[in-house]
Design a protein around this motif. Structure first.
Motif, PDB file in Angstrom:
ATOM      1  N   GLY A 158      80.727  -1.073   1.782  1.00  0.00           N
ATOM      2  CA  GLY A 158      80.535  -1.354   3.197  1.00  0.00           C
ATOM      3  C   GLY A 158      81.750  -2.045   3.809  1.00  0.00           C
ATOM      4  O   GLY A 158      82.726  -2.367   3.119  1.00  0.00           O
ATOM      5  N   SER A 159      81.691  -2.297   5.101  1.00  0.00           N
ATOM      6  CA  SER A 159      82.820  -2.882   5.824  1.00  0.00           C
ATOM      7  C   SER A 159      83.205  -4.261   5.303  1.00  0.00           C
ATOM      8  O   SER A 159      84.386  -4.577   5.153  1.00  0.00           O
ATOM      9  CB  SER A 159      82.499  -2.972   7.318  1.00  0.00           C
ATOM     10  OG  SER A 159      82.330  -1.695   7.873  1.00  0.00           O
ATOM     11  N   SER A 160      82.197  -5.111   5.036  1.00  0.00           N
ATOM     12  CA  SER A 160      82.495  -6.453   4.535  1.00  0.00           C
ATOM     13  C   SER A 160      83.168  -6.394   3.171  1.00  0.00           C
ATOM     14  O   SER A 160      84.106  -7.142   2.889  1.00  0.00           O
ATOM     15  CB  SER A 160      81.215  -7.286   4.446  1.00  0.00           C
ATOM     16  OG  SER A 160      80.707  -7.568   5.727  1.00  0.00           O
ATOM     17  N   ASP A 161      82.681  -5.499   2.313  1.00  0.00           N
ATOM     18  CA  ASP A 161      83.251  -5.352   0.974  1.00  0.00           C
ATOM     19  C   ASP A 161      84.686  -4.836   1.045  1.00  0.00           C
ATOM     20  O   ASP A 161      85.582  -5.365   0.386  1.00  0.00           O
ATOM     21  CB  ASP A 161      82.388  -4.396   0.150  1.00  0.00           C
ATOM     22  CG  ASP A 161      82.964  -4.141  -1.229  1.00  0.00           C
ATOM     23  OD1 ASP A 161      82.959  -5.065  -2.058  1.00  0.00           O
ATOM     24  OD2 ASP A 161      83.437  -3.008  -1.468  1.00  0.00           O
ATOM     25  N   VAL A 162      84.901  -3.818   1.859  1.00  0.00           N
ATOM     26  CA  VAL A 162      86.242  -3.240   2.012  1.00  0.00           C
ATOM     27  C   VAL A 162      87.205  -4.284   2.554  1.00  0.00           C
ATOM     28  O   VAL A 162      88.345  -4.410   2.086  1.00  0.00           O
ATOM     29  CB  VAL A 162      86.187  -2.016   2.958  1.00  0.00           C
ATOM     30  CG1 VAL A 162      87.588  -1.588   3.360  1.00  0.00           C
ATOM     31  CG2 VAL A 162      85.451  -0.861   2.294  1.00  0.00           C
ATOM     32  N   THR A 163      86.744  -5.058   3.530  1.00  0.00           N
ATOM     33  CA  THR A 163      87.589  -6.093   4.129  1.00  0.00           C
ATOM     34  C   THR A 163      87.913  -7.185   3.117  1.00  0.00           C
ATOM     35  O   THR A 163      89.064  -7.649   3.021  1.00  0.00           O
ATOM     36  CB  THR A 163      86.896  -6.706   5.358  1.00  0.00           C
ATOM     37  OG1 THR A 163      86.611  -5.671   6.305  1.00  0.00           O
ATOM     38  CG2 THR A 163      87.778  -7.749   6.015  1.00  0.00           C
ATOM     39  N   ALA A 164      86.912  -7.611   2.358  1.00  0.00           N
ATOM     40  CA  ALA A 164      87.126  -8.662   1.360  1.00  0.00           C
ATOM     41  C   ALA A 164      88.150  -8.238   0.314  1.00  0.00           C
ATOM     42  O   ALA A 164      89.039  -9.021  -0.059  1.00  0.00           O
ATOM     43  CB  ALA A 164      85.804  -9.016   0.677  1.00  0.00           C
ATOM     44  N   ARG A 165      88.051  -7.019  -0.147  1.00  0.00           N
ATOM     45  CA  ARG A 165      88.969  -6.546  -1.194  1.00  0.00           C
ATOM     46  C   ARG A 165      90.383  -6.341  -0.638  1.00  0.00           C
ATOM     47  O   ARG A 165      91.371  -6.603  -1.334  1.00  0.00           O
ATOM     48  CB  ARG A 165      88.414  -5.265  -1.815  1.00  0.00           C
ATOM     49  CG  ARG A 165      87.123  -5.541  -2.578  1.00  0.00           C
ATOM     50  CD  ARG A 165      86.501  -4.338  -3.247  1.00  0.00           C
ATOM     51  NE  ARG A 165      85.172  -4.699  -3.726  1.00  0.00           N
ATOM     52  CZ  ARG A 165      84.935  -5.397  -4.846  1.00  0.00           C
ATOM     53  NH1 ARG A 165      85.958  -5.785  -5.601  1.00  0.00           N
ATOM     54  NH2 ARG A 165      83.699  -5.692  -5.207  1.00  0.00           N
ATOM     55  N   ALA A 166      90.470  -5.911   0.611  1.00  0.00           N
ATOM     56  CA  ALA A 166      91.792  -5.759   1.218  1.00  0.00           C
ATOM     57  C   ALA A 166      92.419  -7.125   1.467  1.00  0.00           C
ATOM     58  O   ALA A 166      93.623  -7.329   1.228  1.00  0.00           O
ATOM     59  CB  ALA A 166      91.670  -4.991   2.536  1.00  0.00           C
ATOM     60  N   LEU A 167      91.616  -8.080   1.927  1.00  0.00           N
ATOM     61  CA  LEU A 167      92.105  -9.436   2.203  1.00  0.00           C
ATOM     62  C   LEU A 167      92.501 -10.168   0.937  1.00  0.00           C
ATOM     63  O   LEU A 167      93.454 -10.966   0.936  1.00  0.00           O
ATOM     64  CB  LEU A 167      91.027 -10.234   2.944  1.00  0.00           C
ATOM     65  CG  LEU A 167      91.334 -11.705   3.244  1.00  0.00           C
ATOM     66  CD1 LEU A 167      92.504 -11.830   4.212  1.00  0.00           C
ATOM     67  CD2 LEU A 167      90.094 -12.406   3.810  1.00  0.00           C
ATOM     68  N   SER A 168      91.796  -9.913  -0.157  1.00  0.00           N
ATOM     69  CA  SER A 168      92.031 -10.668  -1.400  1.00  0.00           C
ATOM     70  C   SER A 168      93.457 -10.518  -1.920  1.00  0.00           C
ATOM     71  O   SER A 168      93.984 -11.437  -2.559  1.00  0.00           O
ATOM     72  CB  SER A 168      91.034 -10.232  -2.477  1.00  0.00           C
ATOM     73  OG  SER A 168      91.272  -8.899  -2.894  1.00  0.00           O
ATOM     74  N   VAL A 169      94.097  -9.395  -1.643  1.00  0.00           N
ATOM     75  CA  VAL A 169      95.450  -9.155  -2.169  1.00  0.00           C
ATOM     76  C   VAL A 169      96.476 -10.098  -1.543  1.00  0.00           C
ATOM     77  O   VAL A 169      97.126 -10.871  -2.252  1.00  0.00           O
ATOM     78  CB  VAL A 169      95.861  -7.676  -1.978  1.00  0.00           C
ATOM     79  CG1 VAL A 169      97.282  -7.464  -2.481  1.00  0.00           C
ATOM     80  CG2 VAL A 169      94.887  -6.760  -2.714  1.00  0.00           C
TER      81      VAL A 169
END
Length: 323
Positions: free
Chosen positions: A41-52
């Motif tokens: 989902g959007s929150s998951d995709v955002t979290a993984r992109a932000l984590s880098v």
């Protein structure tokens, strides 16, 4: 007695000096970001992109931990109860902060006072989609088609209490249609059923659906933003469709337990702001249909407060409940 009187001030002084030092050294170990929905989902995709980029900015590993359930309130409650040390964060979003608490009695937490809202990351609209077998090419045509069925029509969302659920119930109330919500544990299984034709239409966040729309597996009718999405400019808005009551954009941000120490809050906010300047992050989220937005920490807190106030009445009016 004199010795005892001296010990307490010394211990107190030591304690006061140790706590700020620990906060000033933040972070000294991995940081966890809890996502309130399943992967995809959007929150998951955002979290993984932000984590880098965030990992680089903080100098410590950033671990993404999915904990879905109960409209995101399971994860939110965990963070609400966690120690305010900056090591347990939440990818906060509209559902567990602005929607789900109003569907539970008693409310599990105070969405404003129960958290430190650190930083906004992005906003994203929902999209109304139909299975290709449904002939509708606009919201008006969808209404006419549903009325012509003379039977109950099922629509889906990423979960009970999600923004898609509330939009669907608002749509139902405003139009008087004979439709029924089917809530899933995340967008991925809902999209699978929609593509398979087990659902007629859905309300869901735009990003994860863009590939299916481009492939012709789903037909979009409208996005729930006031302006057209940069990632799908051909899709009209609900305002253009004459249904401004469906305007809604999901916010995605980072929140922590209440009373986060100021040194930790400042360090964390600065690291996230730096991450939001990363061109790879901006490009990745933009390609997925999200709009990266930066705010100061007080601005984000005020933004969340306005969101909570704005959604209270629509949620109550929808009659949606979390069991």
């Amino acid at each position: 007695m004199k010795a005892n009187r001296l010990v307490a001030p010394i211990v107190l002084a030591l304690g006061l000096s140790i706590l700020p030092a620990a906060a000033q050294d933040y972070p000294t170990k991995p940081v966890r970001i809890v996502v309130t929905f399943p992967p995809g989902g959007s929150s998951d995709v955002t979290a993984r992109a932000l984590s880098v980029p965030l990992q680089k900015a903080l100098g410590q590993p950033v671990v993404v931990d999915n904990k879905p359930g109960a409209g995101g309130t399971i994860a939110a409650t965990e963070i609400f109860r966690a120690a305010p040390d900056g090591y347990n964060l939440m990818m906060s979003n509209t559902t567990p902060i602005s929607l789900a608490p109003f569907m539970l009695n008693p409310q599990p937490y105070d969405s404003i006072k129960g958290f430190t809202h650190v930083s906004l990351v992005a906003t994203v609209p929902d999209v109304v989609m139909v299975h290709p077998s449904v002939p509708a090419k606009s919201l008006a045509e969808l209404i006419d088609w549903v009325k012509a069925q003379n039977k109950k029509v099922f629509y889906g969302s990423g979960g009970v209490g999600s923004i898609g659920h509330i939009l669907g119930e608002t749509f139902k109330k405003q139009t008087g249609l004979n439709i029924e919500h089917v809530g899933y544990r995340g967008s991925a299984p809902m999209i699978t059923d929609l593509i398979a034709g087990r659902l007629s239409f859905s309300f869901d966040t735009l990003p994860q659906n863009v590939p299916h729309i481009k492939a012709g597996k789903l037909r979009p009718l409208a996005v729930t933003s006031r302006a057209r999405s940069h990632v799908a400019p051909d899709i009209q808005t609900v305002v253009e469709a004459g249904m401004p009551y469906l305007v809604a954009e999901n916010f995605i941000g980072v929140s922590a337990p209440a009373n986060l120490p100021e040194p930790v809050l400042s360090r964390l906010h600065a690291a996230i702001q730096k991450s939001l300047d990363d061109p790879d992050l901006v490009a990745r989220l933009r390609d997925l249909g999200l709009t990266v937005q930066k705010m100061s920490q007080p601005e984000f807190t005020a933004f969340v407060s306005k969101q909570v106030e704005g959604w209270a009445e629509p949620v109550k009016a929808s009659g949606a409940k979390l069991n």
